[in-house]
Design a protein around this motif. Structure first.
Motif, PDB file in Angstrom:
ATOM      1  N   ARG A  35       0.843  -1.193   0.000  1.00 35.41           N
ATOM      2  CA  ARG A  35       0.000   0.000   0.000  1.00 35.41           C
ATOM      3  C   ARG A  35       0.874   1.237   0.000  1.00 35.41           C
ATOM      4  O   ARG A  35       1.869   1.298   0.727  1.00 35.41           O
ATOM      5  CB  ARG A  35      -0.920   0.046   1.228  1.00 35.41           C
ATOM      6  N   MET A  36       0.476   2.227  -0.801  1.00 38.03           N
ATOM      7  CA  MET A  36       1.204   3.477  -0.914  1.00 38.03           C
ATOM      8  C   MET A  36       0.217   4.629  -0.933  1.00 38.03           C
ATOM      9  O   MET A  36      -0.782   4.578  -1.649  1.00 38.03           O
ATOM     10  CB  MET A  36       2.050   3.485  -2.191  1.00 38.03           C
ATOM     11  N   ILE A  37       0.499   5.664  -0.146  1.00 39.66           N
ATOM     12  CA  ILE A  37      -0.332   6.863  -0.111  1.00 39.66           C
ATOM     13  C   ILE A  37       0.405   7.982  -0.819  1.00 39.66           C
ATOM     14  O   ILE A  37       1.553   8.303  -0.485  1.00 39.66           O
ATOM     15  CB  ILE A  37      -0.668   7.268   1.338  1.00 39.66           C
ATOM     16  N   LEU A  38      -0.267   8.570  -1.803  1.00 41.96           N
ATOM     17  CA  LEU A  38       0.315   9.649  -2.596  1.00 41.96           C
ATOM     18  C   LEU A  38      -0.195  10.990  -2.079  1.00 41.96           C
ATOM     19  O   LEU A  38      -1.380  11.290  -2.209  1.00 41.96           O
ATOM     20  CB  LEU A  38      -0.069   9.498  -4.070  1.00 41.96           C
ATOM     21  N   PRO A  39       0.661  11.819  -1.493  1.00 44.23           N
ATOM     22  CA  PRO A  39       0.240  13.143  -1.047  1.00 44.23           C
ATOM     23  C   PRO A  39       0.337  14.149  -2.185  1.00 44.23           C
ATOM     24  O   PRO A  39       1.231  14.088  -3.037  1.00 44.23           O
ATOM     25  CB  PRO A  39       1.235  13.467   0.061  1.00 44.23           C
ATOM     26  N   CYS A  40      -0.568  15.091  -2.181  1.00 38.27           N
ATOM     27  CA  CYS A  40      -0.611  16.150  -3.186  1.00 38.27           C
ATOM     28  C   CYS A  40       0.363  17.265  -2.808  1.00 38.27           C
ATOM     29  O   CYS A  40       0.622  17.504  -1.634  1.00 38.27           O
ATOM     30  CB  CYS A  40      -2.042  16.675  -3.253  1.00 38.27           C
ATOM     31  N   VAL A  41       0.889  17.954  -3.817  1.00 37.88           N
ATOM     32  CA  VAL A  41       1.728  19.131  -3.596  1.00 37.88           C
ATOM     33  C   VAL A  41       0.982  20.394  -4.039  1.00 37.88           C
ATOM     34  O   VAL A  41       0.874  21.363  -3.308  1.00 37.88           O
ATOM     35  CB  VAL A  41       3.071  18.997  -4.342  1.00 37.88           C
ATOM     36  N   ASP A  42       0.468  20.350  -5.261  1.00 42.07           N
ATOM     37  CA  ASP A  42      -0.338  21.449  -5.793  1.00 42.07           C
ATOM     38  C   ASP A  42      -1.276  20.879  -6.845  1.00 42.07           C
ATOM     39  O   ASP A  42      -1.363  19.652  -7.011  1.00 42.07           O
ATOM     40  CB  ASP A  42       0.545  22.566  -6.361  1.00 42.07           C
ATOM     41  N   ALA A  43      -1.972  21.735  -7.569  1.00 41.57           N
ATOM     42  CA  ALA A  43      -2.971  21.263  -8.531  1.00 41.57           C
ATOM     43  C   ALA A  43      -2.361  20.399  -9.624  1.00 41.57           C
ATOM     44  O   ALA A  43      -3.023  19.493 -10.151  1.00 41.57           O
ATOM     45  CB  ALA A  43      -3.703  22.455  -9.141  1.00 41.57           C
ATOM     46  N   SER A  44      -1.096  20.638  -9.959  1.00 42.84           N
ATOM     47  CA  SER A  44      -0.454  19.855 -11.021  1.00 42.84           C
ATOM     48  C   SER A  44      -0.206  18.406 -10.599  1.00 42.84           C
ATOM     49  O   SER A  44       0.069  17.554 -11.444  1.00 42.84           O
ATOM     50  CB  SER A  44       0.861  20.508 -11.444  1.00 42.84           C
ATOM     51  N   SER A  45      -0.286  18.110  -9.299  1.00 38.13           N
ATOM     52  CA  SER A  45      -0.080  16.741  -8.815  1.00 38.13           C
ATOM     53  C   SER A  45      -1.252  15.827  -9.155  1.00 38.13           C
ATOM     54  O   SER A  45      -1.091  14.605  -9.234  1.00 38.13           O
ATOM     55  CB  SER A  45       0.106  16.733  -7.291  1.00 38.13           C
ATOM     56  N   LEU A  46      -2.433  16.405  -9.317  1.00 38.03           N
ATOM     57  CA  LEU A  46      -3.651  15.597  -9.343  1.00 38.03           C
ATOM     58  C   LEU A  46      -3.704  14.629 -10.515  1.00 38.03           C
ATOM     59  O   LEU A  46      -4.058  13.461 -10.339  1.00 38.03           O
ATOM     60  CB  LEU A  46      -4.877  16.509  -9.336  1.00 38.03           C
ATOM     61  N   GLU A  47      -3.381  15.072 -11.708  1.00 38.93           N
ATOM     62  CA  GLU A  47      -3.496  14.183 -12.865  1.00 38.93           C
ATOM     63  C   GLU A  47      -2.560  12.982 -12.773  1.00 38.93           C
ATOM     64  O   GLU A  47      -3.010  11.835 -12.949  1.00 38.93           O
ATOM     65  CB  GLU A  47      -3.257  14.947 -14.165  1.00 38.93           C
ATOM     66  N   PRO A  48      -1.258  13.160 -12.507  1.00 39.49           N
ATOM     67  CA  PRO A  48      -0.395  11.969 -12.400  1.00 39.49           C
ATOM     68  C   PRO A  48      -0.762  11.081 -11.215  1.00 39.49           C
ATOM     69  O   PRO A  48      -0.616   9.854 -11.304  1.00 39.49           O
ATOM     70  CB  PRO A  48       1.011  12.555 -12.254  1.00 39.49           C
ATOM     71  N   MET A  49      -1.264  11.659 -10.134  1.00 39.17           N
ATOM     72  CA  MET A  49      -1.713  10.842  -9.010  1.00 39.17           C
ATOM     73  C   MET A  49      -2.882   9.962  -9.419  1.00 39.17           C
ATOM     74  O   MET A  49      -2.901   8.752  -9.152  1.00 39.17           O
ATOM     75  CB  MET A  49      -2.132  11.743  -7.841  1.00 39.17           C
ATOM     76  N   ARG A  50      -3.869  10.563 -10.075  1.00 37.98           N
ATOM     77  CA  ARG A  50      -5.061   9.817 -10.478  1.00 37.98           C
ATOM     78  C   ARG A  50      -4.709   8.732 -11.482  1.00 37.98           C
ATOM     79  O   ARG A  50      -5.262   7.627 -11.442  1.00 37.98           O
ATOM     80  CB  ARG A  50      -6.103  10.775 -11.054  1.00 37.98           C
ATOM     81  N   THR A  51      -3.802   9.042 -12.396  1.00 38.50           N
ATOM     82  CA  THR A  51      -3.391   8.056 -13.395  1.00 38.50           C
ATOM     83  C   THR A  51      -2.828   6.811 -12.725  1.00 38.50           C
ATOM     84  O   THR A  51      -3.179   5.679 -13.082  1.00 38.50           O
ATOM     85  CB  THR A  51      -2.349   8.661 -14.349  1.00 38.50           C
ATOM     86  N   LEU A  52      -1.969   7.009 -11.738  1.00 35.60           N
ATOM     87  CA  LEU A  52      -1.343   5.877 -11.054  1.00 35.60           C
ATOM     88  C   LEU A  52      -2.363   5.126 -10.201  1.00 35.60           C
ATOM     89  O   LEU A  52      -2.348   3.885 -10.150  1.00 35.60           O
ATOM     90  CB  LEU A  52      -0.182   6.380 -10.199  1.00 35.60           C
ATOM     91  N   ALA A  53      -3.251   5.854  -9.552  1.00 36.59           N
ATOM     92  CA  ALA A  53      -4.273   5.210  -8.719  1.00 36.59           C
ATOM     93  C   ALA A  53      -5.224   4.369  -9.561  1.00 36.59           C
ATOM     94  O   ALA A  53      -5.689   3.307  -9.123  1.00 36.59           O
ATOM     95  CB  ALA A  53      -5.042   6.265  -7.939  1.00 36.59           C
ATOM     96  N   GLU A  54      -5.523   4.821 -10.765  1.00 33.64           N
ATOM     97  CA  GLU A  54      -6.402   4.047 -11.643  1.00 33.64           C
ATOM     98  C   GLU A  54      -5.729   2.759 -12.112  1.00 33.64           C
ATOM     99  O   GLU A  54      -6.396   1.746 -12.338  1.00 33.64           O
ATOM    100  CB  GLU A  54      -6.805   4.904 -12.841  1.00 33.64           C
ATOM    101  N   GLN A  55      -4.412   2.770 -12.248  1.00 33.44           N
ATOM    102  CA  GLN A  55      -3.680   1.585 -12.673  1.00 33.44           C
ATOM    103  C   GLN A  55      -3.544   0.569 -11.540  1.00 33.44           C
ATOM    104  O   GLN A  55      -3.485  -0.636 -11.799  1.00 33.44           O
ATOM    105  CB  GLN A  55      -2.284   1.984 -13.171  1.00 33.44           C
ATOM    106  N   PHE A  56      -3.501   1.059 -10.289  1.00 38.39           N
ATOM    107  CA  PHE A  56      -3.298   0.171  -9.130  1.00 38.39           C
ATOM    108  C   PHE A  56      -4.325   0.503  -8.041  1.00 38.39           C
ATOM    109  O   PHE A  56      -3.959   0.964  -6.956  1.00 38.39           O
ATOM    110  CB  PHE A  56      -1.876   0.345  -8.589  1.00 38.39           C
ATOM    111  N   PRO A  57      -5.597   0.257  -8.295  1.00 28.58           N
ATOM    112  CA  PRO A  57      -6.630   0.660  -7.324  1.00 28.58           C
ATOM    113  C   PRO A  57      -6.529  -0.041  -5.978  1.00 28.58           C
ATOM    114  O   PRO A  57      -7.021   0.490  -4.969  1.00 28.58           O
ATOM    115  CB  PRO A  57      -7.933   0.302  -8.046  1.00 28.58           C
ATOM    116  N   ASP A  58      -5.906  -1.205  -5.921  1.00 28.94           N
ATOM    117  CA  ASP A  58      -5.781  -1.930  -4.658  1.00 28.94           C
ATOM    118  C   ASP A  58      -4.531  -1.538  -3.866  1.00 28.94           C
ATOM    119  O   ASP A  58      -4.400  -1.914  -2.698  1.00 28.94           O
ATOM    120  CB  ASP A  58      -5.748  -3.441  -4.912  1.00 28.94           C
ATOM    121  N   ASN A  59      -3.651  -0.813  -4.502  1.00 30.84           N
ATOM    122  CA  ASN A  59      -2.366  -0.501  -3.875  1.00 30.84           C
ATOM    123  C   ASN A  59      -2.137   0.986  -3.635  1.00 30.84           C
ATOM    124  O   ASN A  59      -1.379   1.350  -2.735  1.00 30.84           O
ATOM    125  CB  ASN A  59      -1.210  -1.016  -4.743  1.00 30.84           C
ATOM    126  N   ILE A  60      -2.747   1.825  -4.459  1.00 36.05           N
ATOM    127  CA  ILE A  60      -2.479   3.253  -4.414  1.00 36.05           C
ATOM    128  C   ILE A  60      -3.676   3.998  -3.826  1.00 36.05           C
ATOM    129  O   ILE A  60      -4.817   3.785  -4.229  1.00 36.05           O
ATOM    130  CB  ILE A  60      -2.183   3.800  -5.824  1.00 36.05           C
TER     131      ILE A  60
END
Length: 258
Positions: A35-60
């Motif tokens: 399990r990994m938690i991705l913290p946001c930095v600013d608005a530009s973080s959201l798209e790459p965070m969501r992309t990775l979470a969609e690829q690994f919904p059980d882990n991210i």
């Protein structure tokens, strides 16, 4: 299984040389970091965070918030947009963060940082979400803000304080403390704070791509390296790495409502 409670492995440029964020997640899972938690930095973080979470919904899992070093004069509009994203997607984000105070580089935005931190901490409390706190050279200000929002569940990310700092925090609040590769550094002496923190309030993290633990120190950090921090912390507590994984996973369950 280990839980990395703070990792920026979604940053594409930082991990491009090693196969990109997707390959980095796969290495972490193979190493036992499930399990990994991705913290946001600013608005530009959201798209790459969501992309990775969609690829690994059980882990991210994701957090959303405005980092203190990114707080501008017009911070309110940025945070409000993030809160609209949070409210429109219930369950997508498990915390607000990383937010807080950073007076290491620049003190000119001290008031704005405090106001943005309090605003986001109140938003977390209202939504029954934990707040992931970045605190650098600003413990006084951080505690002042938290005193205004005493009901919020807090995580001191990348904690680097001494035992007196731990006691000072715990006299007012009962937060969790995120411990990363700093604890393995020869001159850091962070291990002296572990008994004051105690196993019941301990979380593990990497803060990748920063702060790689010994024996990876000096390299770009990643979630797979959490195993080294876990082994070091387990040794200091005199227990097995499996036991430290079990304890810190249970703590993450309680903190982040997994």
């Amino acid at each position: 299984m280990l839980t990395d409670t703070h990792t920026h492995i979604y940053m594409p440029d930082e991990f491009a040389a090693d196969g990109g964020p997707r390959a980095t997640v796969l290495r972490a899972i193979e190493a036992g970091v499930g399990r990994m938690i991705l913290p946001c930095v600013d608005a530009s973080s959201l798209e790459p965070m969501r992309t990775l979470a969609e690829q690994f919904p059980d882990n991210i899992h994701m957090a959303i918030g405005l980092h203190p070093t990114e707080v501008p004069a017009h911070w309110r509009s940025i945070v409000d947009a993030m809160l609209r994203e949070l409210d429109a997607n219930p369950g997508r984000y498990i915390a607000i963060g990383e937010v807080g105070m950073d007076l290491y580089w620049d003190k000119t935005m001290r008031r704005e940082q405090m106001d943005a931190f309090e605003y986001q901490a109140r938003a977390a409390a209202e939504r029954s979400l934990p707040v992931i706190i970045h605190c650098r050279e600003a413990l006084d200000e951080t505690l002042e803000v938290l005193q205004a929002v005493p009901q919020v569940k807090a995580v001191f990310h990348s904690f680097g304080g001494n035992p007196d700092d731990v006691e000072r925090v715990r006299r007012r609040f009962d937060p969790w403390f995120g411990i990363n590769g700093i604890v393995t550094f020869k001159n850091a002496r962070l291990h002296e704070s572990l008994p004051a923190i105690g196993l019941d309030r301990l979380l593990l993290e990497t803060d990748a791509p920063y702060l790689a633990p010994v024996p990876r120190r000096g390299r770009r950090n990643e979630s797979a390296y959490l195993v080294h921090t876990a082994a070091f912390v387990a040794e200091k507590f005199g227990i097995s790495t499996d036991r430290i994984a079990e304890i810190t996973n249970n703590n993450a369950d309680k903190c982040f409502n997994f």
